[in-house]
Design a protein around this motif. Sequence first.
Motif, PDB file in Angstrom:
ATOM      1  N   LEU A  95     113.422  23.719  29.391  1.00 43.13           N
ATOM      2  CA  LEU A  95     112.167  23.583  30.493  1.00 43.13           C
ATOM      3  C   LEU A  95     111.388  24.777  30.548  1.00 43.13           C
ATOM      4  O   LEU A  95     110.159  24.707  30.806  1.00 43.13           O
ATOM      5  CB  LEU A  95     113.183  23.107  31.668  1.00 43.13           C
ATOM      6  CG  LEU A  95     112.080  23.164  32.901  1.00 43.13           C
ATOM      7  CD1 LEU A  95     111.212  21.901  32.966  1.00 43.13           C
ATOM      8  CD2 LEU A  95     113.011  22.858  34.186  1.00 43.13           C
ATOM      9  N   VAL A  96     112.114  26.063  30.559  1.00 45.72           N
ATOM     10  CA  VAL A  96     111.392  27.339  30.865  1.00 45.72           C
ATOM     11  C   VAL A  96     110.405  27.431  29.718  1.00 45.72           C
ATOM     12  O   VAL A  96     109.236  27.867  30.228  1.00 45.72           O
ATOM     13  CB  VAL A  96     112.216  28.398  31.073  1.00 45.72           C
ATOM     14  CG1 VAL A  96     111.738  29.690  31.033  1.00 45.72           C
ATOM     15  CG2 VAL A  96     113.157  28.300  32.335  1.00 45.72           C
ATOM     16  N   THR A  97     110.830  27.201  28.618  1.00 41.48           N
ATOM     17  CA  THR A  97     109.934  27.610  27.158  1.00 41.48           C
ATOM     18  C   THR A  97     108.686  26.567  27.430  1.00 41.48           C
ATOM     19  O   THR A  97     107.405  26.990  27.350  1.00 41.48           O
ATOM     20  CB  THR A  97     110.788  27.320  26.206  1.00 41.48           C
ATOM     21  OG1 THR A  97     112.030  28.256  25.881  1.00 41.48           O
ATOM     22  CG2 THR A  97     110.089  27.408  24.988  1.00 41.48           C
ATOM     23  N   TRP A  98     109.089  25.250  27.833  1.00 40.67           N
ATOM     24  CA  TRP A  98     107.863  24.226  27.859  1.00 40.67           C
ATOM     25  C   TRP A  98     107.059  24.750  28.882  1.00 40.67           C
ATOM     26  O   TRP A  98     105.772  24.607  28.644  1.00 40.67           O
ATOM     27  CB  TRP A  98     108.457  22.792  28.135  1.00 40.67           C
ATOM     28  CG  TRP A  98     107.401  21.776  28.296  1.00 40.67           C
ATOM     29  CD1 TRP A  98     106.705  21.341  27.304  1.00 40.67           C
ATOM     30  CD2 TRP A  98     106.924  21.528  29.428  1.00 40.67           C
ATOM     31  NE1 TRP A  98     105.741  20.502  27.902  1.00 40.67           N
ATOM     32  CE2 TRP A  98     105.760  20.434  29.251  1.00 40.67           C
ATOM     33  CE3 TRP A  98     107.315  21.640  30.670  1.00 40.67           C
ATOM     34  CZ2 TRP A  98     105.167  19.824  30.165  1.00 40.67           C
ATOM     35  CZ3 TRP A  98     106.521  21.018  31.839  1.00 40.67           C
ATOM     36  CH2 TRP A  98     105.503  20.234  31.602  1.00 40.67           C
TER      37      TRP A  98
ATOM     38  N   PHE B 292     101.624  25.519  30.705  1.00 42.69           N
ATOM     39  CA  PHE B 292     101.034  26.033  31.945  1.00 42.69           C
ATOM     40  C   PHE B 292     100.465  27.285  31.739  1.00 42.69           C
ATOM     41  O   PHE B 292      99.932  27.859  32.532  1.00 42.69           O
ATOM     42  CB  PHE B 292     101.663  25.808  33.163  1.00 42.69           C
ATOM     43  CG  PHE B 292     101.946  24.319  33.476  1.00 42.69           C
ATOM     44  CD1 PHE B 292     101.025  23.430  33.606  1.00 42.69           C
ATOM     45  CD2 PHE B 292     103.330  23.825  33.069  1.00 42.69           C
ATOM     46  CE1 PHE B 292     101.121  21.911  34.055  1.00 42.69           C
ATOM     47  CE2 PHE B 292     103.703  22.494  33.508  1.00 42.69           C
ATOM     48  CZ  PHE B 292     102.824  21.607  33.755  1.00 42.69           C
ATOM     49  N   GLU B 293     100.679  27.934  30.432  1.00 46.08           N
ATOM     50  CA  GLU B 293     100.284  29.269  30.175  1.00 46.08           C
ATOM     51  C   GLU B 293     100.845  30.354  31.196  1.00 46.08           C
ATOM     52  O   GLU B 293      99.678  31.082  31.877  1.00 46.08           O
ATOM     53  CB  GLU B 293      98.758  29.311  29.919  1.00 46.08           C
ATOM     54  CG  GLU B 293      98.505  28.508  28.703  1.00 46.08           C
ATOM     55  CD  GLU B 293      96.796  28.420  28.462  1.00 46.08           C
ATOM     56  OE1 GLU B 293      96.128  29.058  29.475  1.00 46.08           O
ATOM     57  OE2 GLU B 293      96.693  27.890  27.394  1.00 46.08           O
ATOM     58  N   ILE B 294     102.186  30.326  31.533  1.00 43.91           N
ATOM     59  CA  ILE B 294     102.633  31.176  32.718  1.00 43.91           C
ATOM     60  C   ILE B 294     103.923  31.974  31.952  1.00 43.91           C
ATOM     61  O   ILE B 294     104.190  31.535  30.904  1.00 43.91           O
ATOM     62  CB  ILE B 294     103.077  30.426  33.966  1.00 43.91           C
ATOM     63  CG1 ILE B 294     104.264  29.381  33.517  1.00 43.91           C
ATOM     64  CG2 ILE B 294     101.857  29.681  34.408  1.00 43.91           C
ATOM     65  CD1 ILE B 294     104.830  28.724  34.671  1.00 43.91           C
TER      66      ILE B 294
ATOM     67  N   ASP C 289     113.105  34.075  38.576  1.00 41.14           N
ATOM     68  CA  ASP C 289     112.375  33.071  39.102  1.00 41.14           C
ATOM     69  C   ASP C 289     113.303  31.838  38.838  1.00 41.14           C
ATOM     70  O   ASP C 289     112.907  30.654  39.264  1.00 41.14           O
ATOM     71  CB  ASP C 289     111.039  32.735  38.383  1.00 41.14           C
ATOM     72  CG  ASP C 289     110.053  33.725  39.059  1.00 41.14           C
ATOM     73  OD1 ASP C 289     110.357  34.276  39.938  1.00 41.14           O
ATOM     74  OD2 ASP C 289     108.866  34.001  38.662  1.00 41.14           O
ATOM     75  N   VAL C 290     114.107  31.808  37.703  1.00 44.42           N
ATOM     76  CA  VAL C 290     114.990  30.584  37.460  1.00 44.42           C
ATOM     77  C   VAL C 290     116.034  30.303  38.358  1.00 44.42           C
ATOM     78  O   VAL C 290     117.248  30.716  37.940  1.00 44.42           O
ATOM     79  CB  VAL C 290     115.331  31.001  35.946  1.00 44.42           C
ATOM     80  CG1 VAL C 290     116.360  29.719  35.470  1.00 44.42           C
ATOM     81  CG2 VAL C 290     114.360  31.207  34.744  1.00 44.42           C
ATOM     82  N   ILE C 291     115.561  29.788  39.539  1.00 41.95           N
ATOM     83  CA  ILE C 291     116.551  29.533  40.539  1.00 41.95           C
ATOM     84  C   ILE C 291     116.411  27.961  40.921  1.00 41.95           C
ATOM     85  O   ILE C 291     115.210  27.356  40.988  1.00 41.95           O
ATOM     86  CB  ILE C 291     116.453  30.471  41.846  1.00 41.95           C
ATOM     87  CG1 ILE C 291     115.141  30.878  42.308  1.00 41.95           C
ATOM     88  CG2 ILE C 291     116.797  31.890  41.332  1.00 41.95           C
ATOM     89  CD1 ILE C 291     114.906  31.395  43.398  1.00 41.95           C
ATOM     90  N   PRO C 292     117.363  27.553  41.466  1.00 41.04           N
ATOM     91  CA  PRO C 292     117.018  26.050  41.945  1.00 41.04           C
ATOM     92  C   PRO C 292     115.835  25.845  42.810  1.00 41.04           C
ATOM     93  O   PRO C 292     115.237  24.814  42.660  1.00 41.04           O
ATOM     94  CB  PRO C 292     118.546  25.870  42.806  1.00 41.04           C
ATOM     95  CG  PRO C 292     119.428  26.592  42.240  1.00 41.04           C
ATOM     96  CD  PRO C 292     118.890  27.692  41.851  1.00 41.04           C
ATOM     97  N   GLU C 293     115.657  26.740  43.839  1.00 41.25           N
ATOM     98  CA  GLU C 293     114.643  26.488  44.526  1.00 41.25           C
ATOM     99  C   GLU C 293     113.068  26.344  43.785  1.00 41.25           C
ATOM    100  O   GLU C 293     112.040  25.887  44.223  1.00 41.25           O
ATOM    101  CB  GLU C 293     114.242  27.717  45.582  1.00 41.25           C
ATOM    102  CG  GLU C 293     115.057  27.806  46.534  1.00 41.25           C
ATOM    103  CD  GLU C 293     116.553  28.606  46.101  1.00 41.25           C
ATOM    104  OE1 GLU C 293     116.638  28.860  44.906  1.00 41.25           O
ATOM    105  OE2 GLU C 293     117.433  28.736  46.830  1.00 41.25           O
TER     106      GLU C 293
ATOM    107  N   GLU D 234      98.664  32.991  41.539  1.00 40.30           N
ATOM    108  CA  GLU D 234      99.136  34.755  41.466  1.00 40.30           C
ATOM    109  C   GLU D 234      98.202  35.044  40.279  1.00 40.30           C
ATOM    110  O   GLU D 234      97.679  36.002  40.371  1.00 40.30           O
ATOM    111  CB  GLU D 234     100.649  34.824  40.832  1.00 40.30           C
ATOM    112  CG  GLU D 234     101.701  34.852  42.183  1.00 40.30           C
ATOM    113  CD  GLU D 234     103.054  34.903  41.112  1.00 40.30           C
ATOM    114  OE1 GLU D 234     103.409  35.457  40.242  1.00 40.30           O
ATOM    115  OE2 GLU D 234     104.012  34.626  42.113  1.00 40.30           O
ATOM    116  N   ALA D 235      98.036  34.212  39.090  1.00 39.14           N
ATOM    117  CA  ALA D 235      97.251  34.698  38.251  1.00 39.14           C
ATOM    118  C   ALA D 235      95.791  34.911  38.678  1.00 39.14           C
ATOM    119  O   ALA D 235      95.082  35.801  38.117  1.00 39.14           O
ATOM    120  CB  ALA D 235      97.307  33.706  37.054  1.00 39.14           C
TER     121      ALA D 235
END
Length: 87
Positions: free
Chosen positions: A44-47, A52-54, A60-64, A82-83
Motif C-alpha cells: 500500500l505504501v509503495t503504491w 500520488f507522487e508523495i 506516518d504509517v499509523i492506523p490514523e 503540504e507539497a
Amino acid sequence: MQTIEARIRDFVRDTFPSEDHDNLALEQSLFDAGILDSIGVLSLVTWLESEFEIIVDDDDVIPENIDGIGPLVRYVESKHAEARLAG
C-alpha cells in the motif's frame, strides 16, 4: 479522472482479495475487515508513493493514516496540501 477515493478503492480491491470490498464503508478498518495486514501495508505504501507522487514517512504509517479508505484519502490530501505550501 478518478477521485482519490476511487483510485484507492480500485487498488485495494485489485490488490487485496476480499468479499467485503463492495460493502466497505469509508471509515471501516481495513485491518478489522481482514483486507489489510502488516505485509499488505508495504504494498500500500509503495503504491501510494507511486500513484500520488508523495513520500510516506515511516512516522506516518499509523492506523490514523492508513486503516481505512477515509483515512487514506485524508492522508493523501494532506500530503498534497503540504507539497503545495512548500512549493
